[in-house]
Structure formats: C-alpha cells, structure tokens
Scaffold this motif. Structure first.
Motif, PDB file in Angstrom:
ATOM      1  N   ARG A 101       0.821  -1.219   0.000  1.00  0.00           N
ATOM      2  CA  ARG A 101       0.000   0.000   0.000  1.00  0.00           C
ATOM      3  C   ARG A 101       0.849   1.260   0.000  1.00  0.00           C
ATOM      4  O   ARG A 101       0.311   2.369  -0.140  1.00  0.00           O
ATOM      5  N   ASN A 102       2.146   1.120   0.142  1.00  0.00           N
ATOM      6  CA  ASN A 102       3.032   2.292   0.173  1.00  0.00           C
ATOM      7  C   ASN A 102       3.116   2.888  -1.226  1.00  0.00           C
ATOM      8  O   ASN A 102       3.846   2.403  -2.097  1.00  0.00           O
ATOM      9  N   ARG A 103       2.366   3.940  -1.440  1.00  0.00           N
ATOM     10  CA  ARG A 103       2.321   4.613  -2.737  1.00  0.00           C
ATOM     11  C   ARG A 103       3.020   5.970  -2.669  1.00  0.00           C
ATOM     12  O   ARG A 103       2.603   6.922  -3.322  1.00  0.00           O
ATOM     13  N   THR A 104       4.078   6.039  -1.892  1.00  0.00           N
ATOM     14  CA  THR A 104       4.893   7.249  -1.839  1.00  0.00           C
ATOM     15  C   THR A 104       6.139   7.032  -2.691  1.00  0.00           C
ATOM     16  O   THR A 104       6.653   5.923  -2.780  1.00  0.00           O
ATOM     17  N   VAL A 105       6.598   8.092  -3.323  1.00  0.00           N
ATOM     18  CA  VAL A 105       7.724   7.962  -4.235  1.00  0.00           C
ATOM     19  C   VAL A 105       8.959   7.455  -3.489  1.00  0.00           C
ATOM     20  O   VAL A 105       9.262   7.886  -2.375  1.00  0.00           O
ATOM     21  N   TRP A 119      21.179  22.637   1.671  1.00  0.00           N
ATOM     22  CA  TRP A 119      20.447  21.997   0.577  1.00  0.00           C
ATOM     23  C   TRP A 119      21.037  20.623   0.283  1.00  0.00           C
ATOM     24  O   TRP A 119      22.215  20.374   0.514  1.00  0.00           O
ATOM     25  N   ALA A 120      20.181  19.732  -0.261  1.00  0.00           N
ATOM     26  CA  ALA A 120      20.624  18.409  -0.686  1.00  0.00           C
ATOM     27  C   ALA A 120      19.815  18.011  -1.917  1.00  0.00           C
ATOM     28  O   ALA A 120      18.805  18.653  -2.252  1.00  0.00           O
ATOM     29  N   MET A 121      20.266  16.967  -2.599  1.00  0.00           N
ATOM     30  CA  MET A 121      19.559  16.470  -3.785  1.00  0.00           C
ATOM     31  C   MET A 121      18.907  15.120  -3.461  1.00  0.00           C
ATOM     32  O   MET A 121      19.572  14.200  -2.977  1.00  0.00           O
ATOM     33  N   LEU A 122      17.616  15.031  -3.737  1.00  0.00           N
ATOM     34  CA  LEU A 122      16.921  13.748  -3.667  1.00  0.00           C
ATOM     35  C   LEU A 122      16.927  13.123  -5.055  1.00  0.00           C
ATOM     36  O   LEU A 122      16.660  13.804  -6.049  1.00  0.00           O
ATOM     37  N   VAL A 123      17.240  11.841  -5.121  1.00  0.00           N
ATOM     38  CA  VAL A 123      17.179  11.117  -6.391  1.00  0.00           C
ATOM     39  C   VAL A 123      15.975  10.186  -6.331  1.00  0.00           C
ATOM     40  O   VAL A 123      15.841   9.370  -5.413  1.00  0.00           O
ATOM     41  N   MET A 124      15.081  10.328  -7.315  1.00  0.00           N
ATOM     42  CA  MET A 124      13.828   9.570  -7.330  1.00  0.00           C
ATOM     43  C   MET A 124      13.600   8.958  -8.708  1.00  0.00           C
ATOM     44  O   MET A 124      14.230   9.373  -9.688  1.00  0.00           O
ATOM     45  N   PRO A 125      12.700   7.992  -8.819  1.00  0.00           N
ATOM     46  CA  PRO A 125      12.361   7.445 -10.139  1.00  0.00           C
ATOM     47  C   PRO A 125      11.805   8.537 -11.057  1.00  0.00           C
ATOM     48  O   PRO A 125      11.254   9.537 -10.597  1.00  0.00           O
ATOM     49  N   TYR A 126      11.936   8.309 -12.328  1.00  0.00           N
ATOM     50  CA  TYR A 126      11.439   9.253 -13.339  1.00  0.00           C
ATOM     51  C   TYR A 126       9.961   8.976 -13.567  1.00  0.00           C
ATOM     52  O   TYR A 126       9.589   7.949 -14.135  1.00  0.00           O
ATOM     53  N   LEU A 127       9.109   9.873 -13.116  1.00  0.00           N
ATOM     54  CA  LEU A 127       7.662   9.668 -13.150  1.00  0.00           C
ATOM     55  C   LEU A 127       6.985  10.709 -14.031  1.00  0.00           C
ATOM     56  O   LEU A 127       7.593  11.682 -14.450  1.00  0.00           O
ATOM     57  N   ARG A 128       5.699  10.493 -14.263  1.00  0.00           N
ATOM     58  CA  ARG A 128       4.893  11.363 -15.126  1.00  0.00           C
ATOM     59  C   ARG A 128       3.570  11.668 -14.434  1.00  0.00           C
ATOM     60  O   ARG A 128       3.101  10.882 -13.599  1.00  0.00           O
ATOM     61  N   ASN A 169       0.629  16.533  -7.313  1.00  0.00           N
ATOM     62  CA  ASN A 169       1.524  15.728  -6.478  1.00  0.00           C
ATOM     63  C   ASN A 169       1.213  14.236  -6.529  1.00  0.00           C
ATOM     64  O   ASN A 169       1.589  13.481  -5.631  1.00  0.00           O
ATOM     65  N   ILE A 170       0.514  13.830  -7.576  1.00  0.00           N
ATOM     66  CA  ILE A 170       0.279  12.399  -7.795  1.00  0.00           C
ATOM     67  C   ILE A 170       0.832  12.058  -9.169  1.00  0.00           C
ATOM     68  O   ILE A 170       0.436  12.642 -10.178  1.00  0.00           O
ATOM     69  N   MET A 171       1.752  11.133  -9.207  1.00  0.00           N
ATOM     70  CA  MET A 171       2.459  10.779 -10.435  1.00  0.00           C
ATOM     71  C   MET A 171       2.272   9.293 -10.728  1.00  0.00           C
ATOM     72  O   MET A 171       1.703   8.550  -9.922  1.00  0.00           O
ATOM     73  N   MET A 172       2.770   8.878 -11.888  1.00  0.00           N
ATOM     74  CA  MET A 172       2.701   7.456 -12.245  1.00  0.00           C
ATOM     75  C   MET A 172       4.000   7.015 -12.897  1.00  0.00           C
ATOM     76  O   MET A 172       4.749   7.822 -13.459  1.00  0.00           O
ATOM     77  N   ASP A 173       4.237   5.716 -12.822  1.00  0.00           N
ATOM     78  CA  ASP A 173       5.344   5.097 -13.538  1.00  0.00           C
ATOM     79  C   ASP A 173       4.827   4.788 -14.941  1.00  0.00           C
ATOM     80  O   ASP A 173       4.008   3.889 -15.128  1.00  0.00           O
ATOM     81  N   SER A 174       5.285   5.546 -15.920  1.00  0.00           N
ATOM     82  CA  SER A 174       4.778   5.394 -17.292  1.00  0.00           C
ATOM     83  C   SER A 174       5.714   4.580 -18.176  1.00  0.00           C
ATOM     84  O   SER A 174       5.574   4.588 -19.404  1.00  0.00           O
ATOM     85  N   SER A 175       6.657   3.868 -17.570  1.00  0.00           N
ATOM     86  CA  SER A 175       7.682   3.183 -18.362  1.00  0.00           C
ATOM     87  C   SER A 175       7.095   2.130 -19.297  1.00  0.00           C
ATOM     88  O   SER A 175       7.622   1.908 -20.392  1.00  0.00           O
ATOM     89  N   ARG A 176       6.020   1.469 -18.888  1.00  0.00           N
ATOM     90  CA  ARG A 176       5.374   0.490 -19.778  1.00  0.00           C
ATOM     91  C   ARG A 176       4.284   1.131 -20.620  1.00  0.00           C
ATOM     92  O   ARG A 176       3.990   0.676 -21.721  1.00  0.00           O
ATOM     93  N   LEU A 177       3.692   2.184 -20.100  1.00  0.00           N
ATOM     94  CA  LEU A 177       2.645   2.898 -20.832  1.00  0.00           C
ATOM     95  C   LEU A 177       3.229   3.648 -22.025  1.00  0.00           C
ATOM     96  O   LEU A 177       2.627   3.714 -23.103  1.00  0.00           O
TER      97      LEU A 177
END
Length: 398
Positions: A101-105, A119-128, A169-177
């Motif tokens: 159920r964890n739907r946080t990036v 300041w710092a840099m967060l690295v996250m998946p590439y979302l759409r 602030n709601i994104m999706m993984d579009s890699s297969r789409l």
C-alpha cells in the motif's frame, strides 16, 4: 540581442553542480554541461526541434541518467532545514517499502551538496503526471482510485499527513505505458533527437500502472497517533478547503481526505462514465471536516461501490466529458440557449426545442430501449413571430 533558448539564471545552478553530480554517478542533459553550445547552431537548424533548446520547467527539479545502468531518474533540490527530507526517507525505509500500500515515491539516493549544508539532492524514479495520457477504460480509473486511497491510508497509519495530496503531487510510472520514454522539458515528445510525438498504449494493456504521491514539502509527521495535533497554514494547491487557516488550527488528516476527494471530483466531472463515484466524492469533500470519512472508511466506501459493478461495466470505456457525444450536444444546446435568449424566431427557439427533447428523454423511463422523435412545425398564427409548435413523441421499440 535576447536569446530565448539561452540558459535561465536558475538553470546555472545545475551547470555549476554538473561535474559533481557526474562524479556521484548522474549525468545531466547536454544543456547543463559546462561549455554547452546549442546543437542546432552547428547547421543553423530550427532550435525547437532540438531537445537541448528546452529549459527545465521547474527550478529545483531536473532529469538525469544514472551512469551505471542508463536509467532515467529525477533530481530534486530540497532544503535540509525542513521536514521534507526526513519524511521522504522515512517513507522509503526498507520496513515501509515492503507494504504494497506504500504509494509514496521511493528515494533512491540522497546527495549532499559539497558547498551548501542547507540543501541536498533527492534522487527519485522518473515519473509522469498521473492523468497524461488520459484514461480510456473505467477499470483504469478504478485502479487509480484504489491505489490513491490505499496510499493515503498507508501514510495516515504511519502518522504522516501529506497536506498537499492534490493533482500536481500524484504521479505514475509510465515506463510500460510509454515504452519510448519522454522528454522532461517537452513531455509530448519521445526522448532524444529527432523529436517525435509520443506513442502510448492503454493502461489496461499494461495493467497495473503504479501511482505515487510525491513532494512532502508541506507534510507533517507525528511520532505516534497519540501525539497527533492540529496545525495551521494556508499553503497547498487546493485553496477551497473550508477549514484552512493561518490562525485557527485544523486536522491535517481530514484536509488530506478533502484534497484527494478534489482529485477524484476532477475525474468524475471530466470523464463521462464515472458518476457512480460521486457519493464518495461528496463524502470526502464535506464542508465539516468531522463528517468526512477517514482514509480507511473512504477506501471501504470505494470498494463497496466497485463491488456492485460487473466486469463488463468495469472494462467499458470512459470518455473525457468534453469529447463525448452527449457532452458535445449538451454544450451546443447551452451555447444556443445563451445566444437565443429573447429570440422568438423559429431558428432562435430551436435550442429550447432540443433542450426539451433531452429533458423529456431523460425523465421518461419508456424511452429506454426506444427512440425519441420530435417535430417542430410553424402554425402560421397571425401576429406570432415564430408560430412554432413543438411535438415530442416517445416511441417504444417492440
């Protein structure tokens, strides 16, 4: 002479950190590499046809490639003095990532800056963005609703209030789409030269598509349920929340419910075929926050609605309301009514005639399975501007 494709002032920060980020395993696009010259200048080409002509749409967010595997990621510059960094890392901890159920990036990496401790840099998946491309089938919308409610329930169980659980602030993984990928600064085009318009499949064909909440810059995290407390503040995308105040404390968890209800409301209003979820939207967006359901109750209400929908209904198509035949007809009638007000000629009254036909059809049960026939004739009455008689007949099919 002003160059519209030159680096903006806020982009120079990325140019400054490009060598450092490269040493940490992340490669920025050519535009942000020291000594960059626009690729279109070599042959006097058209700048807009080249990816490196486009600036980043967000000052503190950019795309990059992880050098070790070529995977595209997103970098976000965040202040170390706020709660965003610790909340994001907490939600990405191994213990919490094991919960479906964890739907946080997910936070893939945290990069401290060598010359700036603030300041710092967060690295996250590439979302759409979650709704681009648009939904095509009802079951796709159902999956989005379910994952969003599960994600909110998960955050609330762990005493995290997002406080901006809105559309942006709601994104999706579009890699297969969108298997061909997409450009960060021009998202309707595939990666790399030459620029090509994206080709995508349906969510149903690659189901399930994964959705994620992002951006915890306004979020609150409480040590336990017992230590939750009211908050103040007006920040966030949705300003219609009744209780938002800089002075009067409110429950941030109930604001989350309202915010997500607002996202659902957009879909219900914009897509023809989602009206069955209106009771859920109404409950989540009640003006009195104490009357709104909590996340678990909202999820239960949603599942009750879905349980009454058959598989044929779930797999039926939904249409963006503006594109449906019904919507186009209604819109034309409304426009006609506005322009024909006070016009008593035959042509002027036609929108009113059609409006009455639709109303009669909607309110007459016998029209189901039948047809609706109408005729408008001139009566030729002396002294009448129109002499228009309306005859509407409901015909039941055998």
């Amino acid at each position: 002479m002003h160059d519209p494709f030159a680096l903006r002032a806020d982009e120079l920060l990325w140019v400054k950190y490009q060598p450092y980020l490269h040493s940490r395993g992340y490669q920025l696009r050519p535009r942000y590499r020291p000594g960059w010259v626009g690729s279109w200048k070599a042959n006097n080409g058209l700048a807009i046809l080249h990816e490196d002509s486009r600036s980043s749409p967000h000052a503190n967010v950019i795309d990059a490639r992880r050098i070790e595997d070529g995977i595209k990621v997103t970098l976000k510059r965040v202040p170390t003095t706020t709660k965003e960094l610790p909340i994001a890392r907490y939600l990405s901890s191994e213990a919490l990532l094991s919960d479906p159920r964890n739907r946080t990036v997910r936070i893939l990496d945290v990069i401290p800056l060598p010359d700036d401790d603030e300041w710092a840099m967060l690295v996250m998946p590439y979302l759409r963005q979650f709704d681009d491309p648009h939904f095509q089938f009802r079951v796709e919308c159902v999956e989005f609703f379910r994952q969003s409610l599960q994600g909110l329930e998960f955050m609330h169980e762990h005493n995290v209030a997002h406080r901006d659980a809105c559309h942006g602030n709601i994104m999706m993984d579009s890699s297969r789409l969108i298997p061909g990928g997409f450009q960060f600064a021009f998202q309707s085009a595939h990666d790399g030269p030459p620029i090509k318009r994206i080709v995508y499949t349906s969510r149903l064909a690659v189901a399930p598509v994964d959705y994620f909440f992002v951006d915890f810059g306004l979020s609150s995290h409480f040590a336990s349920f017992e230590e939750r407390h009211l908050v103040t503040g007006m920040a966030g995308q949705n300003k219609t929340v009744p209780e938002l105040s800089r002075k009067v404390p409110y429950d941030p968890f109930k604001v989350d419910i309202y915010h997500l209800g607002g996202v659902f409301e957009e879909l219900v209003e914009n897509y023809h075929g989602l009206g069955v979820f209106q009771p859920l939207v109404t409950a989540m967006m009640r003006r009195n926050p104490t009357q709104r359901p909590d996340a678990s109750s909202a999820l239960a209400q949603f599942e009750t609605i879905v349980s009454k929908l058959g598989s044929r209904v779930l797999k039926s198509r939904v249409l963006l309301y503006e594109k449906s035949l019904y919507a186009r007809t209604r819109r034309k009638i409304r426009t006609g009514l506005e322009h024909s007000e006070g016009d008593d000629t035959v042509i002027g009254r036609l929108p009113q005639v059609l409006s009455q036909i639709i109303l009669r059809r909607k309110n007459t049960k016998s029209v189901i399975g039948g047809t609706c026939k109408a005729s408008a004739t001139t009566s030729g009455v002396s002294g009448s501007k129109s002499g228009l008689d309306l005859h509407v007949e409901i015909i039941q099919r055998p």
